[in-house]
Write a protein that holds these residues in place. Sequence first.
Motif, PDB file in Angstrom:
ATOM      1  N   PHE A  57       0.573  -1.118  -0.306  1.00  0.00           N
ATOM      2  CA  PHE A  57       0.114  -0.519   0.024  1.00  0.00           C
ATOM      3  C   PHE A  57       0.863   1.659   0.308  1.00  0.00           C
ATOM      4  O   PHE A  57       0.404   2.498  -0.649  1.00  0.00           O
ATOM      5  N   TRP A  58       2.200   1.285   0.496  1.00  0.00           N
ATOM      6  CA  TRP A  58       3.018   2.663   0.507  1.00  0.00           C
ATOM      7  C   TRP A  58       4.560   2.351  -0.815  1.00  0.00           C
ATOM      8  O   TRP A  58       4.923   2.961  -0.325  1.00  0.00           O
ATOM      9  N   LYS A  59       3.506   1.438  -1.359  1.00  0.00           N
ATOM     10  CA  LYS A  59       4.699   1.600  -2.984  1.00  0.00           C
ATOM     11  C   LYS A  59       3.997   2.305  -4.201  1.00  0.00           C
ATOM     12  O   LYS A  59       2.161   1.889  -3.931  1.00  0.00           O
ATOM     13  N   SER A  60       4.161   2.974  -4.555  1.00  0.00           N
ATOM     14  CA  SER A  60       3.213   3.167  -6.388  1.00  0.00           C
ATOM     15  C   SER A  60       2.662   1.926  -6.963  1.00  0.00           C
ATOM     16  O   SER A  60       3.954   1.264  -6.493  1.00  0.00           O
ATOM     17  N   ASP A  61       1.548   2.094  -7.378  1.00  0.00           N
ATOM     18  CA  ASP A  61       1.014   0.850  -8.304  1.00  0.00           C
ATOM     19  C   ASP A  61       1.878   1.200  -9.568  1.00  0.00           C
ATOM     20  O   ASP A  61       2.133  -0.330 -10.348  1.00  0.00           O
ATOM     21  N   CYS A  62       1.769   2.192 -10.606  1.00  0.00           N
ATOM     22  CA  CYS A  62       2.868   2.169 -11.949  1.00  0.00           C
ATOM     23  C   CYS A  62       3.835   1.493 -11.457  1.00  0.00           C
ATOM     24  O   CYS A  62       4.407   0.607 -12.201  1.00  0.00           O
ATOM     25  N   CYS A  63       5.040   2.219 -10.054  1.00  0.00           N
ATOM     26  CA  CYS A  63       6.387   2.088 -10.921  1.00  0.00           C
ATOM     27  C   CYS A  63       7.170   1.485  -9.257  1.00  0.00           C
ATOM     28  O   CYS A  63       8.547   0.975  -9.341  1.00  0.00           O
ATOM     29  N   GLN A  64       6.264   0.843  -7.901  1.00  0.00           N
ATOM     30  CA  GLN A  64       6.828   0.144  -6.840  1.00  0.00           C
ATOM     31  C   GLN A  64       7.805   0.686  -6.405  1.00  0.00           C
ATOM     32  O   GLN A  64       8.574   0.080  -5.684  1.00  0.00           O
ATOM     33  N   LYS A  65       7.575   2.756  -6.383  1.00  0.00           N
ATOM     34  CA  LYS A  65       8.777   3.467  -5.353  1.00  0.00           C
ATOM     35  C   LYS A  65       7.947   3.524  -4.286  1.00  0.00           C
ATOM     36  O   LYS A  65       6.738   3.922  -4.290  1.00  0.00           O
ATOM     37  N   PRO A  66       8.529   3.820  -3.366  1.00  0.00           N
ATOM     38  CA  PRO A  66       8.094   4.036  -1.628  1.00  0.00           C
ATOM     39  C   PRO A  66       7.463   5.174  -1.856  1.00  0.00           C
ATOM     40  O   PRO A  66       7.449   6.196  -2.621  1.00  0.00           O
TER      41      PRO A  66
END
Length: 265
Positions: A57-66
């Motif tokens: 939930f604490w990572k972006s859905d597009c690039c998986q960055k915090p």
Amino acid sequence: MMDQSLTLAIIFLSPFLGSYSAYFCINWPKQQDLLWRREAHEILDLEFKPISYSGSFWKSDCCQKPLKIHHRLPVMGYILNQRRCPSCNNFLFKLYPALEVTHLIIAILLSLVIPNAISLILNLLILSALVTLSRIDFKTGYIPDECCLVILVCALTIQLNTHTLSSHVLAMMLAFGALFLLRYFFSMFKNQEVMGLGDVKLYSVMAAWLGPSALTSILLGASLMAILYTLAMLITNSRVSKTSQIAFGPFLAISGIVVFFYYAQ
Ligand SMILES: [Zn+2]
């Protein structure tokens, strides 16, 4: 007074539940896809190289960055980031603000008919699960068991300490049995699956929520809406044919929500 301040707190926090609902809608299909691929590779005895996917939930859905806390603030996060991911600048999913606002509206409507704060939380969770599974079923044709489980646990908790608990459990068993048999016979008759097992589970947990008197109205309402929707699609969309499958979950959910508010008045 206590209940009033709790109700206000629940309304204030409801958009956060909407954020989680949007996150689940986007990430559940990805996680399932990964699981199914892994299973298929295991069955075929092939090596499985999973793509790097954390789905937090604490990572972006597009690039998986915090992400930072303010990035996940309902609606505000979307506006402050100018609708773009802070890491890769991709456009963010509009589903977040849409579901955050939807959850706020649901919480306000619920607070108008339910004075008790605990009951308000439980019913908000049920409606949230219904909205979430509707979106996922509409997009993928699958109903997550997780959503049905939330509905079942909340529905039975609401019924605890009431004299109607046993009738609601009975309604659940009856709904499951009836729709399961209907699905079985129709599938045999038509030689193809006419209804997913997810629809059967959803109908039975909704019966546990709304009780035996709502059984027929949920199913009738859902069927009527599904028929009207199919007819409208057949007329307006050339890609839809008589053999196309439509998701029944969203119609069951809408029908259940209408019946709930009708009873709650
Ligand atoms: Zn990104």
